[in-house]
Enzyme design. Structure first.
Site, mmCIF file in Angstrom:
data_model
loop_
_atom_site.group_PDB
_atom_site.id
_atom_site.type_symbol
_atom_site.label_atom_id
_atom_site.label_comp_id
_atom_site.label_asym_id
_atom_site.label_seq_id
_atom_site.Cartn_x
_atom_site.Cartn_y
_atom_site.Cartn_z
ATOM 1 C CD GLU B 73 -1.719 -2.417 1.483
ATOM 2 O OE1 GLU B 73 -0.593 -2.613 1.990
ATOM 3 O OE2 GLU B 73 -2.527 -3.342 1.288
ATOM 4 C CG HIS B 142 -10.733 -6.828 7.414
ATOM 5 N ND1 HIS B 142 -9.773 -7.343 8.234
ATOM 6 C CD2 HIS B 142 -10.292 -7.037 6.153
ATOM 7 C CE1 HIS B 142 -8.790 -7.854 7.505
ATOM 8 N NE2 HIS B 142 -9.076 -7.681 6.233
HETATM 9 C C1 LIG Z 1 -2.248 -4.525 4.529
HETATM 10 C C2 LIG Z 1 -3.233 -5.401 3.863
HETATM 11 N N1 LIG Z 1 -3.421 -5.294 2.531
HETATM 12 C C3 LIG Z 1 -4.310 -6.077 1.901
HETATM 13 C C4 LIG Z 1 -5.034 -7.004 2.585
HETATM 14 C C5 LIG Z 1 -6.074 -7.853 1.885
HETATM 15 N N2 LIG Z 1 -5.594 -9.238 1.762
HETATM 16 C C6 LIG Z 1 -5.892 -10.168 2.686
HETATM 17 S S1 LIG Z 1 -5.143 -11.616 2.375
HETATM 18 C C7 LIG Z 1 -4.428 -11.020 0.973
HETATM 19 C C8 LIG Z 1 -3.556 -11.906 0.166
HETATM 20 C C9 LIG Z 1 -2.429 -12.452 0.952
HETATM 21 O O1 LIG Z 1 -1.649 -13.280 0.167
HETATM 22 P P1 LIG Z 1 -0.459 -14.093 0.776
HETATM 23 O O2 LIG Z 1 0.388 -13.219 1.606
HETATM 24 O O3 LIG Z 1 0.203 -14.823 -0.335
HETATM 25 O O4 LIG Z 1 -1.174 -15.128 1.766
HETATM 26 P P2 LIG Z 1 -2.170 -16.325 1.380
HETATM 27 O O5 LIG Z 1 -3.540 -15.764 1.387
HETATM 28 O O6 LIG Z 1 -1.794 -16.852 0.063
HETATM 29 O O7 LIG Z 1 -1.976 -17.307 2.477
HETATM 30 C C10 LIG Z 1 -4.775 -9.691 0.764
HETATM 31 C C11 LIG Z 1 -4.349 -8.862 -0.360
HETATM 32 C C12 LIG Z 1 -4.835 -7.077 3.984
HETATM 33 N N3 LIG Z 1 -5.550 -7.930 4.740
HETATM 34 N N4 LIG Z 1 -3.929 -6.296 4.582
#
Ligand SMILES: Cc1ncc(C[n+]2csc(CCOP(=O)(O)OP(=O)(O)O)c2C)c(N)n1
Ligand SMILES: [Mg+2]
Lengths: 337, 342
Positions: B73, B142
């Site tokens: 972000e 959230h």
């Molecule tokens: C700071 C922030 N940005 C965006 C999100 C929204 N979000 C939640 S999970 C996710 C993807 C995470 O991917 P990864 O780190 O690969 O973990 P996975 O879900 O694959 O276990 C996103 C973009 C968030 N929760 N927090």
């Protein structure tokens, strides 16, 4: 960075039992949550760990209650591997007063500080500095404990990745950074979002060891974790381990997963972490099929009991809304009361 | 009957309209297209945002203008600030307003202050769209409503639509406005339907909407709370109390005149805000009336807000966290002294 093959170093029967049991607990717990979520009775967002069991278990087999872990939005598996109670977890996911966080946190915030579980986390990248802080406490208090930071391939592009690992490295903190590279962050592929071939390669930038392992192979994870935990306990500083894996379900429940390809079938079958370990344990004569199958039945019943416990549990009482904001006083109802 | 579409579709349409009108409008955010660089994925199968709000935009405008970002972000919001200052007109999506913690510097110290610090020699035509609001069982990280946070900072305009019609017109205004705008979308309103004209129209900032007129009490309600207040007003009317409901629509700038004129007429003010009560939009509006409209008041100002706690996960707690029509009626009853059947 080195690629670790499955290492045949002996696993005792006792440890094997623990690992297999925890992997089963995670799988059956998540499969049940998936099923129940489908009926529409569970509140909120749920992100399931099924498929990635070998990582949390391969790490946590080296940890005890004084060691800390930080987790992610996909946190149920980390909780289970770190010894959180299934009943309390399920009740938390249901938002009941008997939940590990009294129903106030939910799936994305399950925590059990007594077990060293510093919380699932709703903020991607939130865990890096949190693990550094826990590692700092261990170092300053000379506890001999470590802190493990689990994070996703998506989180590895967040600024906190850099800040956290760099600090842990300069202060030689007992922290292990564990990437769970399941190929996607939501619908975005790792290879699109990350300008590196491997997350482990990024360790070079911090002058710490970086290792990439098959995250579906609990023995391989266990071996890499052993080296990292020893290094941390010896005061030599952090390690970055990348575990390559795959999630069985969508990003969250309700995801159509159109971005996944053919590979998903293989992951649910031949490459499955639990199948792999089952074959290993029986092949090596460490455990028999009967023993493993019996364990499977027992774990299924334990998960049934957790669901029953959650469903019978009371909802939190209204006054609990205002508790736990501060240590020293209860907040008043403010303008809403 | 004129065309009815959802809040979510209205927002999608505003973006599509603006991107057709102006090549410089681009959209950046996590999975706003979805599935970047997945060979087998057709654009029409792509996510279009976690809630599907941006669905279809990548099909029409392509991946050069609908840009999936890493989860970074600070990186992409910061980049959007200077993309804006150097000739683009970006829309940056901050998935949940709670994630502002990951990019507050870029918004607060860079985007908001650039123009002032440069002596007026730069502008930042950036719109940050972000989801807010409790009631979705999304728990403490959230579910917040952080608009007062941004309202506090000079240089940022703050928009909170409550209907599909307003959402489209205010978002078009935001995108074509030359200042940094933070545009709040209540996730629980996305499925709400309402009348929305096709094509382009803009709703000016700083113009409140009087949703209902009444003589007895002024109720200023923010975002989704407008609907909660309208329900309360219906019940109050059955009891012979006529409430005037004001939706400010933008907190910065704030339409002070409409609020003060209404309070002059009714003599009473209730502010309904689902955000936490301290240093909030509610206290700001109460202070405005205490400062500039004290003589109009026949009773102390009442605030109906969330308590001073994070948003709880348990449905049984989240339901009592939020303001309700009953809580609003109770506040009105206290100040009018009327015997209401609640
Ligand atoms: C700071 C922030 N940005 C965006 C999100 C929204 N979000 C939640 S999970 C996710 C993807 C995470 O991917 P990864 O780190 O690969 O973990 P996975 O879900 O694959 O276990 C996103 C973009 C968030 N929760 N927090
Ligand atoms: Mg991932």
């Amino acid at each position: 960075m080195s690629q670790t093959q499955t290492n045949q170093a002996a696993v005792s029967k006792k440890e094997a039992e623990w690992m297999f049991q925890k992997m089963l607990e995670i799988r059956h717990f998540e499969d049940r949550v998936h099923e129940i979520f489908g009926t529409g009775i569970l509140p909120g967002f749920v992100h399931l760990y099924a498929g990635e069991e070998a990582i949390a278990v391969g790490l946590c087999t080296h940890l005890n209650d004084q060691d800390y872990i930080t987790s992610t939005h996909r946190g149920h598996g980390h909780c289970i591997a770190k010894g959180c109670d299934l009943d309390g977890m399920m009740a938390e996911i249901y938002g009941r007063a008997t939940g590990l966080c009294k129903g106030k946190g939910g799936s994305m915030h399950i925590a059990d500080v007594e077990k060293g579980m510093l919380g699932a986390n709703g903020i991607v990248g939130g865990g890096f500095p949190l693990a550094v802080g826990a590692g700092l406490t261990h170092k300053l208090k000379k506890t001999g404990g470590v802190a493990v930071c689990f994070f996703g391939d998506g989180a590895n592009n967040h600024g906190t990745f850099h800040e956290g690992i760099n600090m842990a490295a300069i202060w030689k903190l007992p922290v292990i950074f564990v990437a769970e590279n399941n190929g996607f962050a939501e619908a975005t592929p790792f290879h699109y979002a990350s300008s590196c071939k491997s997350i482990a390669d990024r360790a070079i930038g911090y002058d710490i060891p970086g290792e990439k392992v098959d995250g579906k192979d609990v023995i391989a994870v266990r071996e890499a974790a052993k080296r990292a935990v020893e290094r941390a306990r010896n005061g030599e500083g952090p390690t970055l381990i990348e575990c390559v894996t795959y999630r069985n379900y969508g990003h969250f429940e309700g995801d159509a997963q159109t971005y996944k390809g053919e590979e998903k079938v293989k992951h649910l079958n031949d490459l499955d972490a639990i199948k792999k370990f089952y074959t290993y344990l029986t092949g090596q004569g460490i455990m028999t099929e009967e023993e493993l199958d019996k364990m499977d039945e027992e774990v299924r019943s334990a998960v049934d009991r957790a669901v029953e416990f959650a469903e019978k549990s009371p909802h939190p009482l209204p006054e609990q809304l205002l508790e736990d904001v501060y240590v020293s006083y209860k907040t008043d109802g403010g303008a809403a009361s | 009957m004129t065309r009815q579409i959802t809040f979510s579709q209205a927002i999608n349409e505003a973006m599509a309209v603006s991107m057709r009108e102006d090549q410089d409008v681009i959209l950046l955010g996590e999975d706003v297209a979805g599935g970047a660089a997945v060979d087998h994925l057709r654009d029409e199968e792509a996510w279009g945002g976690v809630m599907g709000v941006t669905k279809g935009l990548v099909q029409e405008f392509g991946r050069d203008r609908v840009i999936d970002t890493p989860i970074a972000e600070a990186g992409y919001v910061g980049a959007a600030v200077t993309a804006a200052a150097t000739g683009m007109r970006p829309i940056a999506e901050l998935m949940f307003n709670d994630f502002i913690g990951s990019c507050l510097d870029e918004v607060m110290n860079q985007g908001a202050k650039l123009r002032y610090m440069f002596g007026g020699k730069a502008k930042v035509p950036l719109t940050i769209r972000t989801m807010h609001g409790a009631g979705f069982r999304a728990a403490a990280q959230h579910s917040q409503s952080l608009y007062s946070f941004f309202t506090h900072i000079p240089g940022i305009k703050v928009v909170i639509p409550s209907t599909p019609y307003d959402a489209k017109g205010l978002l078009l205004q935001s995108i074509f406005d030359d200042d940094l705008v933070v545009f709040f979308e209540d996730k629980t309103l996305y499925t709400m339907k309402g009348e929305v004209p096709e094509g382009s129209y803009r709703i000016p900032f700083g113009k409140a909407d009087i949703k209902r007129s009444g003589e007895d009490v002024t109720i200023v309600a923010i975002g989704k709370m407008v609907h909660t207040a309208m329900k309360a007003a219906g019940e109050l009317s059955k009891n012979g109390v006529e409430a005037e409901i004001i939706d400010p629509r933008t907190l910065s700038p704030l339409d002070e005149d409409t609020i003060l004129t209404s309070v002059e007429k009714t003599g009473r003010l209730v502010v309904v805000d689902e955000a936490n009560p301290r240093c909030s939009a509610a206290t700001d509006i109460a202070a405005l009336v205490a400062d500039k409209g004290f003589d109009y008041l026949d009773a102390p100002v009442k605030l109906v807000t969330a308590p001073h706690t994070p948003v709880p996960f348990a449905p049984s707690l989240e339901d009592i966290y939020l303001p309700t029509p009953e809580k609003i009626m109770k506040a009105v009853q206290e100040m009018t002294g009327s015997e209401l059947v609640i």
